[in-house]
Write a protein that holds these residues in place. Structure first.
Motif, mmCIF file in Angstrom:
data_model
loop_
_atom_site.group_PDB
_atom_site.id
_atom_site.type_symbol
_atom_site.label_atom_id
_atom_site.label_comp_id
_atom_site.label_asym_id
_atom_site.label_seq_id
_atom_site.Cartn_x
_atom_site.Cartn_y
_atom_site.Cartn_z
ATOM 1 N N ASN A 113 43.278 74.023 15.794
ATOM 2 C CA ASN A 113 41.958 73.252 15.579
ATOM 3 C C ASN A 113 40.550 74.040 15.437
ATOM 4 O O ASN A 113 39.974 73.672 14.699
ATOM 5 N N SER A 114 41.485 75.379 15.155
ATOM 6 C CA SER A 114 40.026 76.122 13.798
ATOM 7 C C SER A 114 39.994 76.088 12.770
ATOM 8 O O SER A 114 40.463 74.651 12.061
ATOM 9 N N LYS A 115 39.359 75.259 11.996
ATOM 10 C CA LYS A 115 38.792 74.951 11.152
ATOM 11 C C LYS A 115 37.276 75.690 10.283
ATOM 12 O O LYS A 115 36.830 76.723 10.601
ATOM 13 N N ILE A 116 37.153 75.473 8.894
ATOM 14 C CA ILE A 116 36.316 76.212 7.982
ATOM 15 C C ILE A 116 35.067 75.387 7.488
ATOM 16 O O ILE A 116 35.315 74.369 7.498
ATOM 17 N N ALA A 117 34.640 76.177 7.818
ATOM 18 C CA ALA A 117 32.570 75.237 7.541
ATOM 19 C C ALA A 117 32.564 75.620 6.453
ATOM 20 O O ALA A 117 31.705 76.133 5.667
ATOM 21 N N PHE A 118 31.869 74.621 5.545
ATOM 22 C CA PHE A 118 31.649 73.983 4.623
ATOM 23 C C PHE A 118 30.148 73.786 3.970
ATOM 24 O O PHE A 118 29.571 72.832 4.192
ATOM 25 N N LEU A 119 29.893 75.100 3.535
ATOM 26 C CA LEU A 119 27.892 74.620 3.552
ATOM 27 C C LEU A 119 27.496 74.700 2.305
ATOM 28 O O LEU A 119 27.371 75.296 1.538
ATOM 29 N N GLU A 191 27.384 74.749 16.497
ATOM 30 C CA GLU A 191 27.770 73.855 17.370
ATOM 31 C C GLU A 191 28.681 73.569 17.587
ATOM 32 O O GLU A 191 28.727 73.067 18.973
ATOM 33 N N ASP A 192 30.162 73.745 16.621
ATOM 34 C CA ASP A 192 31.368 73.536 16.590
ATOM 35 C C ASP A 192 32.073 74.703 17.057
ATOM 36 O O ASP A 192 31.947 75.493 16.296
ATOM 37 N N PRO A 193 32.334 74.599 18.064
ATOM 38 C CA PRO A 193 33.666 76.335 18.481
ATOM 39 C C PRO A 193 34.326 75.601 17.869
ATOM 40 O O PRO A 193 34.939 76.766 17.523
ATOM 41 N N ASP A 194 35.017 75.109 17.046
ATOM 42 C CA ASP A 194 36.098 74.841 16.229
ATOM 43 C C ASP A 194 36.039 75.836 15.098
ATOM 44 O O ASP A 194 37.049 75.818 14.242
#
Length: 395
Positions: A113-119, A191-194
């Motif tokens: 479930n790991s994700k990349i956060a695009f900021l 805030e999203d642990p994934d």
């Protein structure tokens, strides 16, 4: 008594200099006098420095540091000039290092479930939404999007970007408000642990590879891709100010692009830091009211490179995975227009595997860049049409 000691020191120095002059006037064939002469000259110079230091102390009369042999006030001031591995660390520095050490010891929790956060740090709309939509399509559940914009009421054409704005504030180039915006994006994504890896992008950025390749490249990397290097010129260490001592010395001062990708541990460390950022927030900025503002010290170019170089130098790549062209040596990098974009150009950038040295990913040579900037909005249609071709093959 002090005046007598000072006069006595001056007299002793004059006598030493007189002896040295006599030695220098002797014939050159007196080889046996070379060593005594060196000793006398060395002693003379040291004596002169000690006298000058005693007569003209660095600190004013209101300072706690009076004379050469003062107590704790002077010791503290001199300690500030020493490297961290020599001087005694302050309580705040010890606390900061303890926090960082414990965070780095926390193992990464990569899962399916790991994700990349695009900021996305933008001034308004995202002109390349259509291109990014092609990049994200079919990979739902593996990424998150967060948008910090200086303008309200932006319109989105992609469902991936709809309702993804965070609480934003004005971010001005060259000011600490840029770093504040980066921190807002990071704290929202944390805030999203994934979310296990974080990518900072501007509205002029484009992807250079497929999502799958980018996902594997970042999540399986053993470092964060943060640029950090020593620039000895006026736009590098020349921007350092003594007000930053003792925590940030001139030897510590680093420079780098603000466009980073970082692991979750490093994002948490950055959020936890108040000691080092307070130095940059107070003294580093273009505001003329700020101390040292005339040095044009831009926090977004120096804070993060300096902070991570101090706290986890082996955990960062020291180069950025976002391509940019500074060949014109202007205040801002080159902006690519539609007529300059071709399949050959995009492949040369996306498959490039060398900066000033080979780029290594976990010890293996890999393409240096995952993203690129700055692209003009008029190139959107060209980029969308070429996207399946320039991202299809990776060397």
């Amino acid at each position: 008594m002090r005046i007598k000691r000072e006069k006595g020191s001056v007299k002793a120095w004059l006598v030493s200099m007189s002896k040295a002059q006599k030695y220098m006037q002797r014939p050159r064939h007196h080889q046996s006098l070379k060593k005594p002469l060196c000793v006398v000259l060395t002693v003379s110079v040291i004596s002169m420095l000690l006298i000058c230091t005693h007569l003209f102390p660095r600190y004013g009369k209101n300072s706690s540091c009076h004379g050469l042999y003062s107590s704790r006030g002077c010791d503290s001031a001199l300690s500030a000039l020493l490297p961290a591995h020599i001087r005694k660390l302050t309580i705040k520095e010890i606390a900061a290092r303890a926090v960082v050490r414990d965070i780095l010891r926390t193992p990464s929790s990569l899962t399916q479930n790991s994700k990349i956060a695009f900021l996305f740090l933008t001034h308004g709309t995202l002109p390349f939404e259509k291109l990014w939509d092609e990049f994200f399509k079919g990979h739902e559940g593996k990424f998150s999007i967060y948008i910090h914009t200086s303008k309200e009421g932006t319109v989105h054409i992609s469902r991936h970007f709809y309702d993804r704005e965070i609480h934003s504030d004005e971010a001005t180039w060259g000011r600490t408000s840029m770093v504040d915006a980066e921190k807002r994006l990071l704290v929202s994504a944390l805030e999203d642990p994934d979310n296990q890896h974080f990518v900072l992008l501007s509205e002029s950025c484009i992807p250079l590879h497929t999502f799958d390749y980018t996902y594997r490249y970042l999540l399986n990397s053993n470092v964060s891709f943060i640029e950090s290097f020593v620039d000895p010129g006026p736009h590098g260490t020349g921007r350092h100010m003594e007000h930053m001592l003792p925590e940030v010395t001139k030897e510590d001062f680093r420079k780098g692009a603000q466009w980073f990708t970082m692991k979750r541990q490093h994002a948490v460390i950055m959020m936890a830091d108040s000691l080092y950022y307070s130095k940059f927030r107070k003294y580093c900025g273009l505001s003329k009211s700020a101390i040292g503002g005339d040095k044009n010290c831009t926090a977004d170019e120096h804070y993060m490179p300096t902070f991570f170089s101090k706290m986890d130098p082996m955990g960062i790549s020291n180069w950025s995975v976002t391509y940019v062209d500074w060949s014109k040596r202007r205040r801002h990098p080159k902006t690519f227009r539609a007529h300059e974009i071709s399949l050959e150009f995009l492949k040369s950038v996306s498959h490039g595997d060398e900066l000033h040295w080979p780029c290594t990913w976990n010890g293996i040579t890999r393409p240096c860049y995952l993203f690129a900037r700055k692209f003009h909005p008029d190139g959107l249609d060209t980029l969308v049409s070429l996207f399946p071709n320039y991202t299809s093959t990776v060397v």
